[in-house]
Design an enzyme around this catalytic site. Structure first.
Site, short mmCIF file in Angstrom:
data_model
loop_
_atom_site.label_atom_id
_atom_site.label_comp_id
_atom_site.label_asym_id
_atom_site.label_seq_id
_atom_site.Cartn_x
_atom_site.Cartn_y
_atom_site.Cartn_z
N LEU A 20 0.81 -1.21 0.00
CA LEU A 20 0.00 0.00 0.00
C LEU A 20 0.85 1.26 0.00
CD1 LEU A 20 -2.92 -0.88 2.46
CD2 LEU A 20 -2.89 -0.99 -0.05
N ASP A 39 11.55 3.40 4.58
CA ASP A 39 11.30 1.97 4.80
C ASP A 39 12.47 1.38 5.58
OD1 ASP A 39 9.20 -0.16 3.38
OD2 ASP A 39 11.09 -1.10 4.00
N VAL A 65 10.65 3.22 11.93
CA VAL A 65 9.66 4.16 12.48
C VAL A 65 9.56 4.09 14.00
CG1 VAL A 65 8.29 4.27 10.38
CG2 VAL A 65 7.72 2.55 12.14
N SER A 144 -6.88 0.07 9.82
CA SER A 144 -7.37 -1.13 9.13
C SER A 144 -8.77 -1.42 9.61
CB SER A 144 -6.46 -2.33 9.44
OG SER A 144 -7.08 -3.55 9.04
N TYR A 157 -2.57 -6.75 16.43
CA TYR A 157 -2.79 -5.92 15.25
C TYR A 157 -4.10 -5.13 15.35
CZ TYR A 157 -3.12 -4.84 10.22
OH TYR A 157 -3.23 -4.21 8.99
#
Length: 249
Positions: A20, A39, A65, A144, A157
């Site tokens: 994505l 990344d 990150v 999500s 998650y």
């Protein structure tokens, strides 16, 4: 149709080497943006920047990150190279799926750290830079549909993605005065390598839950991320847009 929507603007996208994140980069590149792609895989993200075929308008930078210093360096690279930071997409994420009975503390902590700390690091850094700009900016957080309904085997998650929604709503109330907008997207079942690796019977069952009768494409998610980055959504902040084909309504 989207040409010029982000002309002269600079966007930072995390987790942009594939999936994505890269699809969003493609949409932003077509809309005229300058891009700094981040990344964990530095060589892959450098290669991804080249695949956009927009020359010096796109660069790839290695970035973890979870480390605030890395995110600060990523965003500062955008300002130093292109003169501003106008759009931030907090997309980087991982999965460590397991039932609660089998999930380890490490698996839980890894997912929470990348999604929640990673998104917070991006929010904190980008908002700090954007609030000093007369034009403000737009921050897009990638949640999500799992954060809305929960998925078995994904307590880590689902919790992280739900947390991103709360973080988005809180942050927008802190920085709206400075013209900084903060929104989130909630993709559903999107045709990525992870989905295509699922068994045929599982895919068939999942399809029955989607009113549109098909999986989404990465480009369809990217177009919503482009809308939120552009002036087309100039009076939207704190919103959460589902991109799920009607699943889990």
């Amino acid at each position: 149709m989207s040409a010029g929507l982000l002309a002269g603007r600079t966007a930072v996208i995390t987790g942009a080497a594939q999936g994505l994140g890269f699809a969003i980069a493609e949409a932003y590149a077509a809309a005229g943006a300058n891009l700094v792609l981040g990344d964990l895989n530095e060589s892959a993200v450098a290669e991804a920047a080249g695949r956009l075929e927009i020359g010096e308008r796109a660069i790839g930078v290695g970035c973890d990150v979870v480390a605030l210093a890395d995110v600060e360096a990523l965003c500062q690279k955008a300002v130093e190279t292109f003169g501003s930071l106008d759009v931030m997409v907090n997309n980087a994420g991982i999965t460590r799926d397991a039932t609660m009975r089998k999930m380890t503390e490490e698996q839980f902590d890894q997912v929470i750290s990348v999604h929640l700390r990673g998104t917070w690091n991006g929010l904190k850094t980008a908002a700090g830079l954007m609030r000093g700009q007369e034009s403000g900016g737009s921050i897009v957080n990638v949640s999500s549909i799992s954060g809305k309904v929960g998925n078995p085997g994904q307590t880590n998650y689902s919790a992280a993605k739900a947390g991103i929604v709360g973080m988005t709503k809180a942050a927008c109330k802190e920085v709206g005065f400075a013209g900084v907008r903060v929104n989130a997207i909630q993709p559903g079942l999107i045709r990525t390598p992870m989905i295509e690796a699922m068994k045929d019977d599982v895919l068939a069952q999942r399809l029955t839950e989607i009113p549109l009768g098909r999986f989404g494409e990465p480009a369809e998610v990217a177009q919503v991320a482009l809308f939120l980055a552009s002036d087309m959504s100039s009076y939207m902040t704190g919103t959460v847009l589902e991109i799920s084909g009607g699943r889990n309504l």
